[in-house]
Structures are given as C-alpha cells and as structure tokens.
Design an enzyme around this catalytic site. Sequence first.
Site, PDB file in Angstrom:
ATOM      1  N   HIS A  54       0.842  -1.202   0.000  1.00 52.98           N
ATOM      2  CA  HIS A  54       0.000   0.000   0.000  1.00 52.98           C
ATOM      3  C   HIS A  54       0.874   1.248   0.000  1.00 52.98           C
ATOM      4  CE1 HIS A  54       0.742  -0.749   4.269  1.00 52.98           C
ATOM      5  NE2 HIS A  54       0.224   0.411   4.613  1.00 52.98           N
ATOM      6  N   HIS A  56       1.274   3.930   1.953  1.00 54.71           N
ATOM      7  CA  HIS A  56       1.798   4.645   3.118  1.00 54.71           C
ATOM      8  C   HIS A  56       3.327   4.711   3.076  1.00 54.71           C
ATOM      9  CE1 HIS A  56      -2.105   3.950   5.644  1.00 54.71           C
ATOM     10  NE2 HIS A  56      -2.202   4.964   4.817  1.00 54.71           N
ATOM     11  N   ASP A  58       5.765   4.364   5.079  1.00 55.52           N
ATOM     12  CA  ASP A  58       6.619   3.344   5.705  1.00 55.52           C
ATOM     13  C   ASP A  58       6.599   2.022   4.946  1.00 55.52           C
ATOM     14  OD1 ASP A  58       3.917   3.182   6.673  1.00 55.52           O
ATOM     15  OD2 ASP A  58       4.557   1.907   8.327  1.00 55.52           O
ATOM     16  N   HIS A  59       5.862   1.977   3.847  1.00 54.48           N
ATOM     17  CA  HIS A  59       5.840   0.791   2.975  1.00 54.48           C
ATOM     18  C   HIS A  59       6.322   1.127   1.557  1.00 54.48           C
ATOM     19  CE1 HIS A  59       3.716  -1.751   5.925  1.00 54.48           C
ATOM     20  NE2 HIS A  59       3.320  -0.573   6.351  1.00 54.48           N
ATOM     21  N   HIS A 110      -7.687  -0.675   5.107  1.00 51.68           N
ATOM     22  CA  HIS A 110      -6.627   0.151   5.700  1.00 51.68           C
ATOM     23  C   HIS A 110      -6.321   1.303   4.737  1.00 51.68           C
ATOM     24  CE1 HIS A 110      -3.123   0.986   8.199  1.00 51.68           C
ATOM     25  NE2 HIS A 110      -2.350   0.978   7.119  1.00 51.68           N
ATOM     26  N   ASP A 134      -0.494  -4.190   5.857  1.00 50.64           N
ATOM     27  CA  ASP A 134      -1.190  -3.729   7.063  1.00 50.64           C
ATOM     28  C   ASP A 134      -2.666  -4.140   7.040  1.00 50.64           C
ATOM     29  OD1 ASP A 134       1.223  -2.641   7.721  1.00 50.64           O
ATOM     30  OD2 ASP A 134       0.558  -0.555   7.755  1.00 50.64           O
ATOM     31  N   HIS A 173       4.315  -5.335  10.092  1.00 49.85           N
ATOM     32  CA  HIS A 173       4.875  -4.776  11.335  1.00 49.85           C
ATOM     33  C   HIS A 173       5.012  -5.833  12.421  1.00 49.85           C
ATOM     34  CE1 HIS A 173       4.443  -0.424  10.339  1.00 49.85           C
ATOM     35  NE2 HIS A 173       3.440  -0.859   9.590  1.00 49.85           N
TER      36      HIS A 173
END
Length: 260
Positions: A54, A56, A58-59, A110, A134, A173
């Site tokens: 996805h 975001h 941090d990905h 998400h 996530d 995570h």
Amino acid sequence: MRVELLPALSDNYMYLLIDEDSREAAIVDPVEPIKVVEAVRKHGVKLTTVLTTHHHWDHAGGNEKMVKLMPGLKVYGGDDRVDAITKKVSHSNSFKLGSLNVKCLFTPCHTTGHICYYVTKENSSDPPAVFTGDTLFVAGCGKFFEGTAEQMYKALIEILGRLPPETRVYCGHEYTVSNLKFARHVEPHNEVIQKKLAWAKEKCNDGEPTIPSTLADEFTFNPFMRVKEKSVQDHVKQTDPIETMRSLRKEKDNFRVPKE
C-alpha cells in the site's frame, strides 16, 4: 521458495522473496533500500521486482530510491499513490517470479488500494506464503483508515481466510505482543492466546521476530479472525460477525496496552 526477513525503521518488515530455482527475487515494501541492496548481494540473487502492499510512506516510501539504486525494477501496487509504480494490479492478477506464482489479492480497508501477495510454487512441498502488509497482522489487523468493517471482514474471512490453512503469513509490522494483549483482553480464558503471548514476549526479549504465523494459527488467537466465535461476540455484546468486527476495531483503537 525462500523468504528473508529484513527489519526496517522501528517495527516494519521488508521481505526478500527468493525463487531458489532461478535465483530471481522480489522485495516487499522496501522502505530502506540500502538494506535491500546489501541483502541482494549477500544472497547472490537477481532482484527484478518490487511488491508494494500500500501507499503509506513506511511501505512505499523507499520505492523511488530503490529504482534509482537498481534501475529496471518492475514495481507492482494496487494504488496510483504508490511511488514509482510501473504495474498497477487488481484482484486475482497473477504473474511469475522465476518458478513462483504470485497472485494479487485486493483487500481494501486500511487503504483503498491495499494488495496482499499470495505466493505458491507448483509441485512443491513448501507451504504457500502471503504478504499481508497492514491488512492482517499476527493476532491483529490494520486500522480502518480508508474503509469499513464490511471490507475488513471480507478481506480477513472471505479472502485471506480461505487460503490454505498452512499458508505462512508475513505481515508489515512487529505488533504481535501488543496485539496479543488485546486478544487476551477480549478472550481472557483462551489458553492459546496466553501461550502465544508468553512465546511472543520471549521472542521479542531475544530480539527475534514473531513472523511468520500461519492462517490456521490466526483462527485460534486473532480476535479479528474469530468474529464468528461466541466468546468474541459476547465480549463486544454483538451477535453479527461484521458488527463484531466493527466493535472490536473501535475498542482496539482506544485500548491502552498494559505493561505486562
């Protein structure tokens, strides 16, 4: 099929997926590209593919640098917001990574463009793997930032939950201990949760990952996969699985994780 876990940031995981027949590899969510390059060299593989779950940061936030460091990479994702995307995918799209089959599973909630990647190898004794970003965590699920309880129910129960039970779950995570503390709060008499929590605490104290899980295991301790169970429904005073999902997520969003 080989999966190398590459910890990133404070609690993220990147995954180097290697086809041992061809030595071709893919990287899932390469937020720290330098670490990825080092792992590729260490294992002597040819990186061809980026699998983004996805958009975001941090990905997907390492994608631009990743393609600069290793030009020519194919970057898969399900959302136009994914940085450096070259191949937009949707539900049931399939492609090969060497001898491995990769199938895209569309699991919006998400984020509206979230994709899980399901990987199998024909005529192999290796269990399948699914990279869930996530959407599904060990003993938990992602926050419903851009979606609904109906969507997460479909993602967890009807899409991921119908994959073979031995499928290994590689999530985005390391949230396992805090997730299991919430699971214990929901089902205080579930011994499987208590045992898994003790195991996860030990792993984390030793600096080791609690990944992967299996889908079969998730159905025994993950409250969000157990929304049809009376014990979970009773906790949130609901009788409908989707309403149970909604109530559980709301409760977890406000849950204060106990120290112990």
